[in-house]
Design a protein around this motif. Structure first.
Motif, mmCIF file in Angstrom:
data_model
loop_
_atom_site.group_PDB
_atom_site.id
_atom_site.type_symbol
_atom_site.label_atom_id
_atom_site.label_comp_id
_atom_site.label_asym_id
_atom_site.label_seq_id
_atom_site.Cartn_x
_atom_site.Cartn_y
_atom_site.Cartn_z
ATOM 1 N N TRP A 329 -34.887 1.520 -16.153
ATOM 2 C CA TRP A 329 -34.998 2.547 -17.191
ATOM 3 C C TRP A 329 -34.935 3.956 -16.588
ATOM 4 O O TRP A 329 -34.467 4.883 -17.251
ATOM 5 N N LYS A 330 -35.418 4.120 -15.374
ATOM 6 C CA LYS A 330 -35.385 5.450 -14.749
ATOM 7 C C LYS A 330 -33.947 5.908 -14.531
ATOM 8 O O LYS A 330 -33.653 7.107 -14.616
ATOM 9 N N LEU A 333 -32.325 6.508 -18.257
ATOM 10 C CA LEU A 333 -32.801 7.725 -18.912
ATOM 11 C C LEU A 333 -32.444 8.992 -18.142
ATOM 12 O O LEU A 333 -32.657 10.096 -18.635
ATOM 13 N N TYR A 335 -33.702 9.950 -15.163
ATOM 14 C CA TYR A 335 -34.733 10.413 -14.226
ATOM 15 C C TYR A 335 -34.251 10.223 -12.794
ATOM 16 O O TYR A 335 -34.383 11.112 -11.949
ATOM 17 N N ASP A 445 -44.267 8.745 -13.883
ATOM 18 C CA ASP A 445 -42.938 8.220 -14.199
ATOM 19 C C ASP A 445 -42.695 8.201 -15.705
ATOM 20 O O ASP A 445 -41.593 8.519 -16.178
ATOM 21 N N CYS A 449 -39.612 10.236 -17.586
ATOM 22 C CA CYS A 449 -38.681 9.453 -18.403
ATOM 23 C C CYS A 449 -38.708 9.939 -19.846
ATOM 24 O O CYS A 449 -37.670 10.039 -20.509
#
Length: 659
Positions: A329-330, A333, A335, A445, A449
């Protein structure tokens, strides 16, 4: 009864004294009825001299009307105390009698209570005048739309502000620029603005009944509230009205959301789209989620992703296994950069950790006294605390009142207010953060995010709602191309502006799917495949799935909103993803795709489609579609019927048609 206060007096004498013979004590109530909200005052006794009392009654049109009686008027003496207000002068110099009933409902009442009672609907209220600051007990004067002033109501026991707060739940009260004591009423705009404000509150019972009881419940759908707010705005004075012309509904919504122009006529205002045959929707299958092993195989020794397009396409087609989400997901998204090494990501996290806690310290160090002088920060905190307390508790991560997850949710949202103080906190942001925090299991985190997610979503929460306006118009364009007949039906039921999709778009379906399903849906959308604005095609897929029931059962405005609201937690996420992908393929393969649709989907060419294996049209032009649609995948797939098959690995240089 939503408000009740005793000790509310009418001062019936022109002499300044506290004799009970000159004061009429009564009870003031605000009452919600099926089609209106009324303010009702009635006296506690009938021992007063009726020649000096004001009274009012409802005529057949529900408007309070006053008539003057030829009673002896009190003269204004030169020694009259100057502290008395002009409204008191009106009370003591004019006498009134109740207008006889003309609608045949009932004869004039002879008992004291009903004789001196007055009642009016909030739809007839024009303004409220308040007393000067520091002047004894408080009083309010109601002025109706025909400029009739009702007698001043004096709150001997205080609490006039509670009445104002109660009324503000139903009408907008704006301070007059000419006189700060006067509150002007704007009831129509309140209807929609409050529906936005309460869009996320969950009904605890009876969808259409609950909105009359409690505007703030727990978590799920407020479409029934929207239904009644909108229609009450038109129907309060005419309960028999069944429907309003589409143009009138469009005008009302345009007033409430300036710039939202969705034509209610046969053709949309932004582009005339004739009926186009998109062909049959292709069969679409989905694969198994990307596993941690598959992810690791696509990384080099330094931690770089080797084939970003392949990974994105794999996630689009099957999602991620849960153990992989915290890392993947990082990237999705933004990040973590896709081309970063493991060491670069570690250094980035260290810098971002320091930055986060510096911002968190800013609001943590604000004292109570400082916060009292900072109304915006105070308002942000109040909204956040209210929304956090309404967080979906079906996930164990957020169970319990003092759950650490809820505390982190609060702290991250407060820190975001420091990060973007201009936008601050808007209701609904907690819905976007809660799944992210659940997956990350880490405050820092999760924050960064969330910041990346808000970079995509911030227009949805801006005051002018420009992002929402644009998306509703774009959705209308896509749906008209997909099914013009269904669009025409919705317009015939005053639903062509697709307002019932507002919540879907605002918080990306967060309230429509289960917690686990929303994780899958969001990670698929974050791949930005197979085209721009795929979330609008998801809306089309849901609406097309419900079209037959809506049209076969001849649902009207209220029924459509109620039906869409009740879909919450009942939608099959895998089925809708397949259907939305099939719709995207239909549109991309269309040879006569309207320019407006091409722009929405991010396609430069609107008149070509693949006709050969090399992706060229008859003229030799290349179709500008996302190349990842044609990436090869050599992993097992799961079809819509649940069966498994395999696709043979193909050369990355070979072009594939969508499959």
């Amino acid at each position: 009864v939503v408000y009740e206060q005793e000790g509310v007096f009418i001062h019936s004498s022109c002499r300044k004294n506290d004799d009970q013979d000159n004061l009429m004590s009564g009870v003031l109530r605000v009452i919600e009825k099926e089609n209106e909200v009324i303010v009702d005052w009635r006296p506690l006794d009938d021992t007063l001299d009726t020649s000096n009392i004001l009274c009012a009654g409802k005529d057949s049109s529900s408007v309070v009307e006053w008539t003057q009686t030829p009673k002896e008027k009190c003269s204004r003496g030169a020694d009259r105390p100057s502290s008395y207000e002009a409204e008191w002068d009106m009370v003591t110099t004019v006498s009134f009698k109740k207008k006889p009933h003309t609608n045949g409902d009932t004869a004039a009442h002879t008992n004291g209570e009903s004789k001196w009672s007055f009642v009016f609907s909030l739809t007839d209220l024009k303004s409220i005048k308040q007393n000067k600051e520091g002047m004894g007990w408080s009083y309010l004067v109601f002025c109706l739309k025909d400029d009739v002033k009702l007698p001043a109501l004096h709150f001997h026991h205080g609490d006039s502000k509670l009445l104002i707060k109660c009324l503000e739940k139903h009408v907008v009260l704006n301070q007059s620029p000419q006189d700060k004591r006067i509150l002007l009423v704007n009831s129509q705009n309140k209807s929609l603005s409050q529906s936005f404000e309460n869009l996320f509150d969950e009904p605890s019972y009876g969808l259409l009944q609950k909105l009359k009881k409690d505007p703030y419940t727990v978590t799920m759908g407020r479409f029934s509230k929207v239904t009644n707010y909108i229609f009450d705005s038109f129907r309060l004075s005419d309960p028999s009205t069944q429907r309003r012309p589409p143009s009138e509904m469009a005008d009302f919504l345009n007033d409430a959301i300036p710039g939202l122009k969705i034509n209610q006529q046969e053709e949309p205002g932004f582009e005339v789209i004739t009926r186009i045959d998109l062909g049959k929707q292709p069969e679409v299958s989905r694969r198994e989620p990307v596993s941690a092993e598959e992810w690791a195989k696509n990384m080099d020794a330094e931690g770089r992703i080797l084939n970003v397009d392949y990974i994105k396409q794999s996630i689009f087609k099957g999602g991620l296994c849960h153990t992989l989400r915290k890392e993947a997901w990082k990237f999705l998204l933004g990040y973590f950069p896709w081309n970063s090494t493991k060491e670069e990501r570690a250094n980035l996290q260290k810098r971002k950790t320091d930055e986060y806690f510096r911002m968190k310290l800013q609001w943590k160090s604000v004292s109570e006294e400082q916060e009292k002088r900072n109304s915006r920060l105070r308002d942000y905190r109040s909204l956040i605390e209210k929304d956090v307390n309404r967080t979906d508790r079906t996930n164990k991560f957020y169970e319990g009142e003092d759950n650490p997850g809820l505390i982190l949710l609060h702290d991250i949202l407060m820190t975001y207010c420091m990060y973007d103080f201009d936008l601050g906190y808007v209701q609904g942001m907690s819905d976007l953060l809660s799944p992210v925090l659940y997956v990350m299991e880490n405050e820092v985190d999760a924050f960064w995010c969330f910041v990346s997610y808000m970079d995509q979503m911030h227009q949805n929460f801006e005051e002018q709602m420009q992002g929402m306006k644009t998306q509703l118009i774009q959705l209308s364009t896509l749906l008209r191309l997909l099914d013009s007949g269904f669009c025409s039906y919705l317009e015939s039921q005053d639903s062509g502006y697709l307002y019932f999709c507002f919540r879907w778009l605002l918080i990306r379906f967060k309230r429509e799917f289960s917690f686990q399903d929303i994780l899958r849906l969001w990670e698929v959308m974050w791949t930005e495949l197979p085209c721009q604005n795929f979330h609008l095609l998801l809306c089309c897929a849901i609406l097309e799935s419900e079209k037959q029931q809506i049209m076969d059962k001849h649902y009207g405005f209220n029924e459509i909103l109620k039906h869409i609201n009740e879909l919450s937690m009942k939608i099959d996420v895998e089925y809708i993803l397949c259907k939305a992908e099939a719709i995207s393929m239909q549109m991309m393969n269309c040879k006569e795709l309207p320019q407006a649709v091409s722009e929405i989907l991010g396609m430069e060419s609107s008149s070509v489609t693949p006709d050969s294996d090399n992706g060229e049209d008859e003229s030799g032009a290349m179709l500008n579609c996302p190349t990842s649609l044609y990436q090869s995948i050599s992993t097992p797939v799961i079809a819509a019927n649940g069966t498994r098959d395999s696709t043979q690995q193909m050369s990355e240089t070979q072009s594939l048609t969508p499959a």
